[in-house]
Motif scaffolding. Structure first.
Motif, PDB file in Angstrom:
ATOM      1  N   ALA A 208      -5.791   0.886  -3.363  1.00 25.30           N
ATOM      2  CA  ALA A 208      -6.094   1.973  -4.125  1.00 25.30           C
ATOM      3  C   ALA A 208      -5.544   3.370  -3.537  1.00 25.30           C
ATOM      4  O   ALA A 208      -4.850   4.192  -4.056  1.00 25.30           O
ATOM      5  N   SER A 209      -5.765   3.311  -2.144  1.00 27.14           N
ATOM      6  CA  SER A 209      -5.237   4.679  -1.395  1.00 27.14           C
ATOM      7  C   SER A 209      -3.677   4.633  -1.539  1.00 27.14           C
ATOM      8  O   SER A 209      -3.094   5.843  -1.561  1.00 27.14           O
TER       9      SER A 209
ATOM     10  N   GLU B 129      -1.982   3.522  -3.917  1.00 27.75           N
ATOM     11  CA  GLU B 129      -1.413   4.258  -5.363  1.00 27.75           C
ATOM     12  C   GLU B 129      -1.545   5.256  -5.420  1.00 27.75           C
ATOM     13  O   GLU B 129      -0.821   6.030  -6.022  1.00 27.75           O
ATOM     14  N   ALA B 130      -2.643   5.903  -4.711  1.00 30.54           N
ATOM     15  CA  ALA B 130      -2.910   7.421  -5.073  1.00 30.54           C
ATOM     16  C   ALA B 130      -1.867   8.228  -4.206  1.00 30.54           C
ATOM     17  O   ALA B 130      -1.470   9.212  -4.876  1.00 30.54           O
TER      18      ALA B 130
ATOM     19  N   ALA C 236       1.398   8.317  -6.086  1.00 28.71           N
ATOM     20  CA  ALA C 236       1.238   9.079  -7.200  1.00 28.71           C
ATOM     21  C   ALA C 236       1.252  10.648  -6.901  1.00 28.71           C
ATOM     22  O   ALA C 236       2.070  11.346  -7.504  1.00 28.71           O
ATOM     23  N   GLY C 237       0.532  10.802  -5.703  1.00 27.46           N
ATOM     24  CA  GLY C 237       0.460  12.260  -5.226  1.00 27.46           C
ATOM     25  C   GLY C 237       1.727  12.698  -4.942  1.00 27.46           C
ATOM     26  O   GLY C 237       2.197  13.839  -5.165  1.00 27.46           O
TER      27      GLY C 237
ATOM     28  N   MET D 288      -2.580  14.934   1.728  1.00 27.99           N
ATOM     29  CA  MET D 288      -3.453  14.022   1.040  1.00 27.99           C
ATOM     30  C   MET D 288      -4.486  13.176   2.046  1.00 27.99           C
ATOM     31  O   MET D 288      -5.673  13.294   1.854  1.00 27.99           O
TER      32      MET D 288
ATOM     33  N   PHE E  76      -8.515  13.202   1.719  1.00 32.06           N
ATOM     34  CA  PHE E  76      -9.354  11.916   1.753  1.00 32.06           C
ATOM     35  C   PHE E  76     -10.397  11.864   2.691  1.00 32.06           C
ATOM     36  O   PHE E  76     -11.537  11.627   2.440  1.00 32.06           O
TER      37      PHE E  76
ATOM     38  N   GLY F 208     -13.227  10.199  -0.794  1.00 39.11           N
ATOM     39  CA  GLY F 208     -12.271   9.192  -0.976  1.00 39.11           C
ATOM     40  C   GLY F 208     -12.019   8.463   0.502  1.00 39.11           C
ATOM     41  O   GLY F 208     -11.283   7.389   0.636  1.00 39.11           O
TER      42      GLY F 208
ATOM     43  N   THR G 175      -8.442   5.274   4.997  1.00 35.68           N
ATOM     44  CA  THR G 175      -7.806   6.468   5.087  1.00 35.68           C
ATOM     45  C   THR G 175      -7.846   7.123   6.741  1.00 35.68           C
ATOM     46  O   THR G 175      -6.940   7.753   6.849  1.00 35.68           O
TER      47      THR G 175
END
Length: 296
Positions: A192-193, A195-196, A199-200, A210, A214, A219, A224
């Motif tokens: 998930a991290s 993927e984020a 995208a970011g 980012m 997090f 998050g 992270t």
């Protein structure tokens, strides 16, 4: 206590990334350690370094009071102990406790436990969490499962040489189940991290900013704080945890979820994402899966 340790013979099977420092800590605690690895030269070299004895064949493990296994899979653990016909390869007696610290499949652990019980031998499962640095420091978290409280009690002082935290999880197999579920949660956070982050970045966010956000926000996770900044943003890609192992652990968690008739869409998605990266990249550090996902 120290004398009792000197009289306790501990076998150690599997001297890889984690097994090597774990065996050293058992030797440091004053136990008489016997090492076995398929790479006999490696066992010999490490035995000389830590004042232990290298065994040329698994049969020598029969002389041990306890044997620790730190191997890649539960299938390999089984193959050291039993022939394909189910015959015990090592003449073990009921005085020897076996401690499987590998990331094994809990249902396979139960099966191996049943085969051993037929010979009067006790198995406890005690998988570890924490990468190589924590193995070196002797600060691993250990999840201990056993059907035999007496065997668990005898295993504990040996395990304590490698760990600060021992969690008694319940019956045989619960330690391995817990380990797989923990690693699935970590892998889900990682997937998930990543993927984020991808995208970011595409939207125009700075990846390091980012990561900082997090870590100061909801998050935040082990991933992270320990993986994203150093290993992905700064490009080190050297967490010490291989992609095939992470993929295997999540696969064990998925099989476990299916065996208890639980629908697990997140585990299925994470398994698929890691599986795709593994197919493309092979045996690399798990952090490198990010590079595959980024190109996709």
């Amino acid at each position: 206590m120290h004398n009792e340790q000197h009289n306790t013979v501990v076998g150690f099977v599997g001297l890889g990334t984690m097994g090597d420092p774990m065996a050293r800590n058992i030797a440091k605690a004053g136990y008489d350690v016997r090492l076995y690895d398929v790479d006999l030269d490696r066992a010999q070299r490490l035995a000389e370094q830590m004042g232990a004895t290298a065994l040329s064949a698994p049969a020598g493990l029969a002389q041990c009071d306890a044997v620790v296994f730190m191997l890649p899979t539960s299938r390999i653990v089984r193959s050291v102990l039993f022939s394909d016909e189910g015959e015990l390869r090592i003449p073990l007696t009921s005085k020897t406790i076996l401690i499987d610290m590998s990331s094994s499949d809990p249902n396979e652990t139960l099966e191996t436990g049943r085969l051993l019980a037929a010979h009067g031998v006790s198995l406890v499962d005690a998988p570890v969490s924490g990468a190589r640095t924590r193995a070196e420091d002797g600060t691993l978290s250990i999840m201990l499962g056993s059907d035999d409280d007496e065997a668990a009690k005898r295993a504990e002082p040996i395990i304590r040489a490698m760990s600060q935290q021992i969690f008694r999880t319940g019956a045989l197999g619960t330690g391995h189940a817990m380990k797989a579920l923990n690693n699935f949660v970590a892998a889900a956070a990682y997937t998930a991290s990543a993927e984020a982050l991808i995208a970011g970045e595409r939207f125009g966010l700075d990846p390091q900013v980012m990561v900082d956000i997090f870590n100061a926000s909801t998050g935040q996770s082990f991933v992270t704080t320990h993986v994203l900044g150093e290993h992905i943003v700064q490009g080190k890609f050297a967490t010490g945890f291989a992609l095939p192992l992470m993929t295997k652990d999540v696969g064990i968690a998925l099989a476990l979820q299916k065996s208890v008739h639980h629908s697990a869409p997140v585990c299925e998605a994470v398994t698929a994402a890691l599986g795709d990266a593994l197919e493309a990249m092979g045996n690399v550090d798990h952090a490198r899966a990010f590079q595959f996902w980024e190109k996709r």
